[in-house]
Design an enzyme around this catalytic site. Structure first.
Site, PDB file in Angstrom:
ATOM      1  CB  THR A  55      -0.896   0.053   1.250  1.00  0.00           C
ATOM      2  OG1 THR A  55      -0.084   0.317   2.407  1.00  0.00           O
ATOM      3  CG2 THR A  55      -1.661  -1.245   1.439  1.00  0.00           C
ATOM      4  CG  ASP A  56       1.290   5.884  -1.369  1.00  0.00           C
ATOM      5  OD1 ASP A  56       2.267   6.026  -0.610  1.00  0.00           O
ATOM      6  OD2 ASP A  56       1.045   6.670  -2.293  1.00  0.00           O
ATOM      7  CB  SER A  57       1.858   6.558   3.502  1.00  0.00           C
ATOM      8  OG  SER A  57       1.527   6.960   4.818  1.00  0.00           O
ATOM      9  CG  LEU A  58      -1.949   1.843   5.228  1.00  0.00           C
ATOM     10  CD1 LEU A  58      -2.283   0.630   6.088  1.00  0.00           C
ATOM     11  CD2 LEU A  58      -2.839   1.867   3.984  1.00  0.00           C
TER      12      LEU A  58
END
Length: 612
Positions: A327-330
Site C-alpha cells: 500500500t501507499d502510506s496508510l
C-alpha cells in the site's frame, strides 16, 4: 552482463510498444505465493510453520522509527518513539512488533551521512535478528530521483523521471537506477520506493508531475522497465512500481484528498496499464497501490488500495502479477476518508495487499488485523499468503538468510564516488531542453558580461546561487537575487537589477499551478515585469515544463525538470556553449488561454551548433 540486461529491457519496451501484453512475470520474480507442493517444504514454508500469528502479522507492516541510532536516539527522538510506539528506541520498535520493514526519512532523523545510515541499518537488523522469528528487515526509502530522493550529500543525486524522459535514453534510466541502487545497498537499504510508473497526462496534477517519465505511455513503459532492471538486476535492490492503477490524471493530491480518475476501462488499458505491464515483464518485485477511486474499474467508491476488483481482479488475475503488493502510506488522507484507521489495514489485506506501509497508529493497525483473524473476517491462511510472498522476496534479495553488518567505511567509499559523479554529469547534460531561442541569445558568446540570476530558489540546493557561481566561473560578472514567491517589493528590486545588467536569467518553479493561485501568479508577474524592461531575458523552468506556456513574451526558454546542483551545472554548460541541449519534451505544453490547444508539442526540443 550490462548489455544483456539492457537488451532485455529494450525487448520489453518494444513488446509493449507493439501493443502486445507481456507474458505475466516473464522475467524471474520474487513472488511465489503458494506453498511447495513437491513433498519437501521450502525454507520459507518451514519458517512460516514456526511463526506465531503475531510474528506473521508483524511481517506485514513497514513503518518509520525515530532517530539516527538504533539503540541510542536523542532525547527528542526517544520521546517521539515512546509517544508513537510505547518504547524509546528503533531497535525496541522492531522487536516489539516483529516488523517486516523500516522506512527511512529525514524528518524522522534517520538520514545524516553514509556512515551514520550504515550504522543505523546494522543496529536495526541486529534487533530483528535477535528476537522472535529472527527475520531480517527490508529497510527502505523513497529514492525516485529528482524532487523525491532521501539520501543526503554526498550521495549521487540523479535528475528525476521527467528529466530522464526528456533525455529519451533507456541506458541512462538504467544507469541512474543501478548507481542509485548500489549507493542504497552500501548504507544497508535494500528497497527503494521507485519508480513512478504513472503517466502524467494532466498538467494540473499536483502530486505526480515531474515524478512521471512523461505523457506517452510507451515512453513511460520503456523507462520504467529500464529502471526496474537497473535497480533489481543491476544493483540487487528491490523496487516498487507506483501508483497502481495509475495516478497520472488527477487534479487532487491523495496525501490530502481522495482523487477520482474518470478514465474508461479502455482508456485505462491504453494510457495507464502499459508501464505496469512493462514492470511486470521486467520482473518487478513489488507494486504500490494508489489511494484513488477509478469508477470504471470499481464502482464501489473504495480507493484502489482497498479494492479487491483492482488489486486481485485486475492486478493479480488480469495482469498476472504474482509479487508483493504494497500500500501507499496508510497515513494519507486518500485512504482514510471512508473508513477508520482500524478498518483500513484489514480491508487492504482483504483486497489483496501484502505489505501495509506506515499506518498512522501501528498498535491499532496490528491489533485490528489480529482481531480480524480471531473473528474469522481474515483467515490465517490468507495471512500466510502475504507472509510467504514477503519472505520469498527477502530470500530472493539475499536478506532472509541474514544481513551482515554494513561496513561504514565502505559506505563512505561507495556513496558519491567520482565514477558515479561522472555518470551523473553525462546523464544530466542530456536532459536540458531548449524550447525557444528566437533572439539567438544562446549559446552565450564569450564576453565581459553582467548577468542577473533571479527567481525561485530552493533552500536545499540554492539553485539561483549555484547557477550564478557557474556562470561566474565562465567569466561573467554575476549577481544572485533569489526572490522566492515574490511580493511587489521583490519584483521591483529584480526589475531594477535587470535594468542594470546585460542579461537576466529568471528561474520558475511550478508557476503554472492553479491550486495555489496567488503565490504562483506572483512568479508569473515577476517574469512579465522582467520581460517588460526590454533587456534580454532567459526564462528557465526548473521543475515542470508547463511553466513556459505562460511566458510568450520571453523569446528564450529552457527547461531543466529539476533544481539540484547537477541540474544547475548542466544548465550552465548549455548556456555557455560547452554542451548543446539535447532534451525533447516528454509532455505537451498546453496554451493557458485555451487548454485544448498545444503551445509546444510532445517531442519538441531545440539544439544548436557549439562555438569552436
Amino acid at each position: 552482463m550490462r548489455g544483456r540486461l539492457l537488451a532485455s529491457t529494450v525487448a520489453i519496451a518494444l513488446l509493449v510498444a507493439g501493443g502486445a501484453s507481456p507474458p505475466a512475470q516473464a522475467a524471474p520474480s520474487a513472488t511465489q505465493a503458494t506453498p511447495s507442493t513437491r513433498g519437501t517444504p521450502s525454507p520459507v514454508d518451514r519458517l512460516i510453520a514456526r511463526m506465531s500469528l503475531p510474528e506473521k502479522v508483524g511481517q506485514l507492516f513497514a513503518t518509520y522509527v525515530y532517530g539516527g541510532s538504533a539503540t541510542a536516539p536523542s532525547a527528542a527522538d526517544a520521546t517521539a518513539n515512546r509517544q508513537a510506539y510505547g518504547v524509546e528506541t528503533g531497535a525496541e520498535v522492531v522487536a516489539k512488533y516483529h516488523l517486516g520493514g523500516v522506512i527511512y526519512f529525514s524528518w524522522s532523523h534517520n538520514l545524516d551521512s553514509p556512515r551514520q545510515i550504515a550504522t543505523l541499518s546494522s543496529g536495526l537488523q541486529a534487533s530483528a535478528a535477535g528476537n522472535g522469528p529472527r527475520i531480517p528487515l527490508l529497510i527502505s526509502t523513497d529514492q525516485e530521483h529528482g524532487i523525491v530522493q532521501r539520501l543526503p550529500a554526498p550521495a549521487t543525486l540523479f535528475p528525476g523521471n521527467m528529466a530522464l524522459g526528456a533525455g529519451r535514453s533507456l541506458v541512462d534510466a538504467y544507469t541512474a537506477a543501478r548507481i542509485t541502487g548500489r549507493e542504497l545497498r552500501a548504507v544497508g537499504i535494500q528497497q527503494a520506493w521507485a519508480p513512478s510508473a504513472d503517466v502524467n497526462v494532466n498538467p494540473a496534477n499536483p502530486v505526480i508531475g515531474v515524478r512521471s517519465f512523461g505523457s506517452d505511455p510507451l515512453l513511460v513503459a520503456g523507462m520504467t522497465a529500464a529502471q526496474v532492471v537497473g535497480f533489481q538486476q543491476g544493483a540487487g535492490v528491490t523496487v516498487a512500481a507506483k501508483h497502481f492503477p495509475g495516478h497520472g490524471d488527477t487534479r487532487d493530491d491523495s496525501h490530502t484528498e481522495l482523487p477520482v480518475i474518470h478514465h474508461s476501462r479502455a482508456e485505462w488499458q491504453q494510457l495507464d496499464a502499459p508501464p505496469f505491464r512493462a514492470a511486470i515483464a521486467a520482473g518487478i518485485d513489488t507494486i504500490m497501490t494508489a489511494h484513488i477511486v477509478v469508477p470504471s474499474l470499481d464502482d464501489s467508491g473504495d480507493p484502489a488500495t482497498l479494492s479487491a476488483p483492482i488489486l486481485t481482479g485486475l492486478l493479480r488475475e488480469q495482469l498476472g502479477f504474482r509479487g508483493v503488493v504494497v500500500t501507499d502510506s496508510l497515513g494519507m488522507a486518500g485512504v482514510r476518508q471512508k473508513y477508520g484507521d482500524d478498518r483500513v489495514p484489514v480491508l487492504a489485506l482483504k483486497a489483496g495487499a501484502d505489505l501495509l506501509l506506515m499506518p498512522p497508529n501501528l498498535d491499532l493497525a496490528v491489533n485490528s488485523v489480529l482481531a480480524a483473524v480471531s473473528s474469522g473476517e481474515l483467515t490465517e491462511v490468507r495471512i500466510d499468503q502475504s507472509v510467504r510472498r514477503l519472505l520469498t522476496l527477502k530470500q530472493r534479495r539475499g536478506v532472509l538468510d541474514g544481513v551482515p553488518p554494513v561496513d561504514p567505511a565502505a559506505a563512505e567509499r561507495v556513496v558519491g564516488q567520482p565514477a558515479h559523479q561522472a555518470e551523473l554529469r553525462k546523464i544530466t547534460d542530456r536532459t536540458v531542453t531548449a524550447l525557444r531561442n528566437d533572439a539567438k541569445l544562446l549559446p552565450l558568446p564569450r564576453a565581459d558580461r553582467s548577468v542577473l540570476v533571479t527567481g525561485w530558489n530552493s533552500s536545499a540546493f540554492d539553485n539561483v546561487g549555484t547557477l550564478a557561481a557557474g556562470l561566474a566561473a565562465w567569466g561573467n560578472r554575476t549577481t544572485a537575487l533569489p526572490t522566492g514567491l515574490p511580493n511587489d517589493a521583490k519584483i521591483a528590486e529584480a526589475v531594477t537589477a535587470a535594468q542594470a545588467n546585460d542579461l537576466t536569467i529568471v528561474l520558475t518553479q511550478k508557476s503554472f499551478d492553479t491550486t495555489v493561485t496567488d503565490p504562483n501568479a506572483r512568479q508569473q508577474k515577476l517574469v512579465h515585469a522582467l520581460a517588460a524592461t526590454g533587456r534580454p531575458v532567459v526564462v528557465v523552468a526548473v521543475r515542470d515544463a508547463y511553466d513556459v506556456g505562460h511566458f510568450d513574451d520571453v523569446p528564450t526558454q529552457l527547461v531543466t525538470f529539476g533544481y539540484t546542483k547537477a541540474s544547475m551545472e548542466a544548465l550552465t554548460r548549455v548556456l555557455v556553449g560547452e554542451v548543446a541541449p539535447r532534451g525533447k519534451l516528454p509532455v505537451s505544453i498546453p496554451d493557458p488561454a485555451d487548454p485544448t490547444a498545444v503551445r509546444y508539442p510532445y517531442g519538441h526540443g531545440l539544439t544548436w551548433r557549439l562555438p569552436r
